[in-house]
Design a protein around this motif. Structure first.
Motif, PDB file in Angstrom:
ATOM      1  N   GLU A  86      49.210  99.423  13.650  1.00 31.05           N
ATOM      2  CA  GLU A  86      48.403  98.592  14.532  1.00 31.05           C
ATOM      3  C   GLU A  86      47.110  98.176  13.830  1.00 31.05           C
ATOM      4  OE1 GLU A  86      47.639 100.590  18.194  1.00 31.05           O
ATOM      5  OE2 GLU A  86      49.692 100.419  18.884  1.00 31.05           O
ATOM      6  N   ASN A  87      46.666  96.964  14.139  1.00 28.56           N
ATOM      7  CA  ASN A  87      45.403  96.481  13.574  1.00 28.56           C
ATOM      8  C   ASN A  87      44.233  97.165  14.269  1.00 28.56           C
ATOM      9  OD1 ASN A  87      46.709  94.700  11.893  1.00 28.56           O
ATOM     10  ND2 ASN A  87      46.661  93.048  13.366  1.00 28.56           N
ATOM     11  N   THR A  88      43.209  97.449  13.503  1.00 29.56           N
ATOM     12  CA  THR A  88      41.998  98.028  14.072  1.00 29.56           C
ATOM     13  C   THR A  88      41.169  96.912  14.702  1.00 29.56           C
ATOM     14  OG1 THR A  88      40.697  97.735  12.069  1.00 29.56           O
ATOM     15  CG2 THR A  88      41.955  99.805  12.262  1.00 29.56           C
ATOM     16  N   LEU A  90      38.186  96.110  14.068  1.00 28.22           N
ATOM     17  CA  LEU A  90      37.460  95.440  12.993  1.00 28.22           C
ATOM     18  C   LEU A  90      38.350  94.416  12.276  1.00 28.22           C
ATOM     19  CD1 LEU A  90      34.608  95.597  11.982  1.00 28.22           C
ATOM     20  CD2 LEU A  90      35.325  97.270  10.292  1.00 28.22           C
ATOM     21  N   GLU A  91      39.608  94.760  12.066  1.00 33.56           N
ATOM     22  CA  GLU A  91      40.532  93.825  11.424  1.00 33.56           C
ATOM     23  C   GLU A  91      40.785  92.612  12.308  1.00 33.56           C
ATOM     24  OE1 GLU A  91      43.278  96.819   8.729  1.00 33.56           O
ATOM     25  OE2 GLU A  91      43.680  96.671  10.876  1.00 33.56           O
ATOM     26  N   ARG A  92      40.900  92.821  13.611  1.00 30.41           N
ATOM     27  CA  ARG A  92      41.115  91.704  14.540  1.00 30.41           C
ATOM     28  C   ARG A  92      39.898  90.778  14.578  1.00 30.41           C
ATOM     29  NH1 ARG A  92      43.482  95.913  17.604  1.00 30.41           N
ATOM     30  NH2 ARG A  92      41.710  95.989  19.012  1.00 30.41           N
ATOM     31  N   ALA A  94      37.693  90.337  12.143  1.00 21.12           N
ATOM     32  CA  ALA A  94      37.655  89.624  10.860  1.00 21.12           C
ATOM     33  C   ALA A  94      38.649  88.471  10.859  1.00 21.12           C
ATOM     34  CB  ALA A  94      37.950  90.583   9.718  1.00 21.12           C
ATOM     35  N   ALA A  95      39.843  88.696  11.392  1.00 19.73           N
ATOM     36  CA  ALA A  95      40.844  87.628  11.444  1.00 19.73           C
ATOM     37  C   ALA A  95      40.371  86.492  12.350  1.00 19.73           C
ATOM     38  CB  ALA A  95      42.175  88.190  11.939  1.00 19.73           C
ATOM     39  N   GLU A  98      37.723  84.488  10.460  1.00 22.15           N
ATOM     40  CA  GLU A  98      38.350  83.668   9.427  1.00 22.15           C
ATOM     41  C   GLU A  98      38.999  82.439  10.053  1.00 22.15           C
ATOM     42  OE1 GLU A  98      41.094  86.205   7.390  1.00 22.15           O
ATOM     43  OE2 GLU A  98      39.503  87.389   6.472  1.00 22.15           O
TER      44      GLU A  98
END
Length: 109
Positions: A86-88, A90-92, A94-95, A98
């Motif tokens: 699963e995405n964290t 923070l990763e979501r 950042a995406a 972007e």
């Protein structure tokens, strides 16, 4: 190579992180709880990286004692694998940022 939790088996040959054979005496010294309760170990191949009382792992994962140890380990490993994929948050974030940058770059003239 297999990485996951399993019930500690004193008949199986395990290895320490530095490559030494992890004898039953060494394991008992490092984890004295093995004398009074079943232990679960997190292994990579046959290298022990962590050890926990099995009851603790069952408790934090909400697994009843009526389930067999093997099935409990399978369920715990499935949950751990799902958590790792699963995405964290923070990763979501950042995406999303972007995506917004790319969106606004397309409107430039």
């Amino acid at each position: 190579m297999f990485a996951g939790y399993e019930v500690y088996d004193k008949e199986k040959e395990y290895v320490t992180k530095d490559g030494k054979i992890y004898s039953e005496e060494m394991f008992r010294r490092d984890y004295p709880a093995v004398v009074s309760q079943k232990m679960a170990v997190y292994v990579y191949g046959n290298t022990i990286t962590q050890a926990f009382p099995l009851a603790y792992l069952r408790g934090i994962n909400g697994i009843e004692n009526s389930m067999t140890d093997g099935n409990a380990m399978m369920l715990i490993n499935e949950r751990k694998q799902l958590d790792e994929t699963e995405n964290t948050p923070l990763e979501r974030i950042a995406a999303s940022l972007e995506y917004l940058v790319l969106l606004f770059m397309g409107n430039r003239q």
